[in-house]
Design an enzyme around this catalytic site. Structure first.
Site, mmCIF file in Angstrom:
data_model
loop_
_atom_site.group_PDB
_atom_site.id
_atom_site.type_symbol
_atom_site.label_atom_id
_atom_site.label_comp_id
_atom_site.label_asym_id
_atom_site.label_seq_id
_atom_site.Cartn_x
_atom_site.Cartn_y
_atom_site.Cartn_z
ATOM 1 N N HIS A 34 60.218 9.993 33.880
ATOM 2 C CA HIS A 34 60.471 9.706 32.499
ATOM 3 C C HIS A 34 60.483 8.088 32.567
ATOM 4 O O HIS A 34 60.096 7.617 31.665
ATOM 5 C CB HIS A 34 61.830 10.120 32.133
ATOM 6 C CG HIS A 34 61.873 11.566 31.612
ATOM 7 N ND1 HIS A 34 62.870 12.385 31.731
ATOM 8 C CD2 HIS A 34 60.761 12.500 31.413
ATOM 9 C CE1 HIS A 34 62.571 13.635 31.585
ATOM 10 N NE2 HIS A 34 61.382 13.672 31.429
ATOM 11 N N GLU B 115 54.802 24.901 25.417
ATOM 12 C CA GLU B 115 55.903 25.441 25.941
ATOM 13 C C GLU B 115 55.788 26.945 26.108
ATOM 14 O O GLU B 115 55.763 27.709 24.914
ATOM 15 C CB GLU B 115 57.383 25.076 25.639
ATOM 16 C CG GLU B 115 58.696 25.947 26.132
ATOM 17 C CD GLU B 115 58.655 25.856 27.774
ATOM 18 O OE1 GLU B 115 58.555 24.625 28.373
ATOM 19 O OE2 GLU B 115 58.667 26.783 28.630
ATOM 20 N N ASP C 230 53.598 18.614 33.878
ATOM 21 C CA ASP C 230 54.897 18.770 34.418
ATOM 22 C C ASP C 230 55.046 20.326 34.686
ATOM 23 O O ASP C 230 56.198 20.804 34.238
ATOM 24 C CB ASP C 230 55.819 18.156 33.507
ATOM 25 C CG ASP C 230 57.141 17.922 34.201
ATOM 26 O OD1 ASP C 230 57.275 17.906 35.655
ATOM 27 O OD2 ASP C 230 58.248 17.762 33.616
HETATM 28 C C1 LIG Z 1 59.511 20.950 34.735
HETATM 29 S S1 LIG Z 1 59.918 21.777 33.029
HETATM 30 C C2 LIG Z 1 59.319 20.634 32.145
HETATM 31 C C3 LIG Z 1 60.420 19.608 31.765
HETATM 32 C C4 LIG Z 1 59.777 18.459 30.667
HETATM 33 N N1 LIG Z 1 58.466 18.086 30.972
HETATM 34 C C5 LIG Z 1 60.804 17.350 30.560
HETATM 35 O O1 LIG Z 1 60.156 16.470 31.348
HETATM 36 O O2 LIG Z 1 61.672 17.346 30.031
HETATM 37 C C6 LIG Z 1 58.438 22.916 33.019
HETATM 38 C C7 LIG Z 1 58.476 23.809 31.859
HETATM 39 O O3 LIG Z 1 57.159 24.387 31.783
HETATM 40 C C8 LIG Z 1 57.358 25.589 31.358
HETATM 41 N N2 LIG Z 1 56.230 26.583 31.782
HETATM 42 C C9 LIG Z 1 56.071 27.016 32.647
HETATM 43 N N3 LIG Z 1 54.575 27.458 32.955
HETATM 44 C C10 LIG Z 1 54.088 27.303 31.852
HETATM 45 C C11 LIG Z 1 52.580 27.170 31.480
HETATM 46 N N4 LIG Z 1 51.864 27.746 31.979
HETATM 47 N N5 LIG Z 1 52.450 26.609 30.083
HETATM 48 C C12 LIG Z 1 53.447 25.978 29.481
HETATM 49 N N6 LIG Z 1 54.611 25.827 29.789
HETATM 50 C C13 LIG Z 1 55.106 26.538 31.051
HETATM 51 C C14 LIG Z 1 58.679 26.013 31.723
HETATM 52 O O4 LIG Z 1 59.089 27.096 31.049
HETATM 53 C C15 LIG Z 1 59.386 24.795 31.804
HETATM 54 O O5 LIG Z 1 60.397 24.618 30.479
#
Ligand SMILES: C[S@@+](CC[C@H](N)C(=O)[O-])C[C@H]1O[C@@H](n2cnc3c(N)ncnc32)[C@H](O)[C@@H]1O
Length: 274
Positions: free
Chosen positions: A18, A109, A157
């Site tokens: 971030h 998401e 991410d």
């Molecule tokens: C590490 S977290 C993201 C945190 C966010 N980027 C932040 O910095 O606040 C990863 C997220 O990706 C979602 N996720 C997992 N596989 C995914 C996919 N193939 N496509 C989109 N989202 C996905 C998960 O549910 C989770 O909420």
């Protein structure tokens, strides 16, 4: 899909990702032209660090809560935003707070509940489109933006819960780079041990992607692969000045977040030339 970011929000990985994200956005907004931001794995956008998931792991205690107490100068912009936004802001909330009237955010998401929460968070916001779709498919579909922006920042991410997530990341970076050559691509990665990272960098080099820099925070030597020993942000097409701006940010994170374990440090490396 077992991963829930609420358990990890505000940890040292989030602080690294971030703080650099805030710098990248500001750098891209030096030019007045409209900017398209794609957040491929968006999470829910805000996290209550006093609620059970966060308190159960205590990760935020060893992360953002240490920075809030006494923010060092290179982290001032990031910490000010966290204070301004109240609950700990996830990537889409940080990005949204920094958008100018001419900019736009698309956030993906896949988790059904987290997607619903994110959709509620941005309900009726004309600058933000929330997608319930897989990041890996969205990268191909949403780049280049159909709304005509000539510049884009893509944050990738993933949760790294699947065995092949580094391979998926390499494919996604190659796809995004092919579909929009000039887009700035920023991918967060965990450092548990070095082998998967060596393989990732070699794959990207073999794919011919140019201009790649990595910025890493190491809390300890990556000897125990069951622990998150540090993390990094890989940036394709880093904006001008990134290689000068990132080291003080990394050092400030190290000074506050490390417990001075063996192998703690920071690293900025060029993986592919311009
Ligand atoms: C590490 S977290 C993201 C945190 C966010 N980027 C932040 O910095 O606040 C990863 C997220 O990706 C979602 N996720 C997992 N596989 C995914 C996919 N193939 N496509 C989109 N989202 C996905 C998960 O549910 C989770 O909420």
């Amino acid at each position: 899909m077992n991963y829930r970011h609420a358990f990890h929000a505000g940890n040292h990985g989030d602080c690294l990702k971030h703080a650099l994200l805030v710098w990248l956005l500001a750098a891209m907004q030096r030019k007045p032209g409209p900017l398209f931001v794609l957040d491929t794995h968006a999470g829910i956008g805000q996290y209550d660090l006093a609620a059970t998931p966060a308190t159960r792991t205590g990760e935020a205690q060893r992360g953002i809560l240490r920075l809030l107490r006494d923010p060092p100068a290179p982290l001032a912009a990031y910490v000010a935003l966290v204070n301004q936004l109240g609950l700990y802001p996830g990537s889409p909330a940080l990005i949204r707070a920094l958008l100018r009237p001419q900019d736009r955010l698309a956030a993906c998401e896949l988790h059904p509940e987290d997607h619903a929460t994110l959709r509620r968070h941005f309900a009726r916001d004309p600058h933000v489109a929330v997608h319930h779709r897989s990041a890996w498919e969205a990268l191909g579909a949403l780049l280049p933006p159909t709304t005509g922006e000539k510049r884009a920042l893509v944050l990738i991410d993933p949760p790294y819960e699947a065995e092949d997530e580094f391979d998926q990341l390499a494919t996604a970076l190659a796809t995004a780079n092919r579909r929009m050559k000039g887009a700035v691509l920023a991918a967060w990665y965990p450092i548990k041990h070095r082998a998967p990272l060596r393989a990732l960098f070699a794959t990207l080099q073999a794919a011919g992607i140019r201009d790649i820099v990595t910025a890493e925070l190491h809390l300890r030597a990556p000897l125990d692969p069951t622990r998150l020993n540090g993390s990094g942000l890989l940036v394709v097409n880093p904006p001008y000045g990134f290689e000068q701006a990132a080291p003080p940010i990394l050092e400030a994170l190290l000074a506050r977040l490390s417990n001075q374990e063996e192998g703690a440090g920071t690293a900025l490396a060029r993986i592919a030339d311009e």
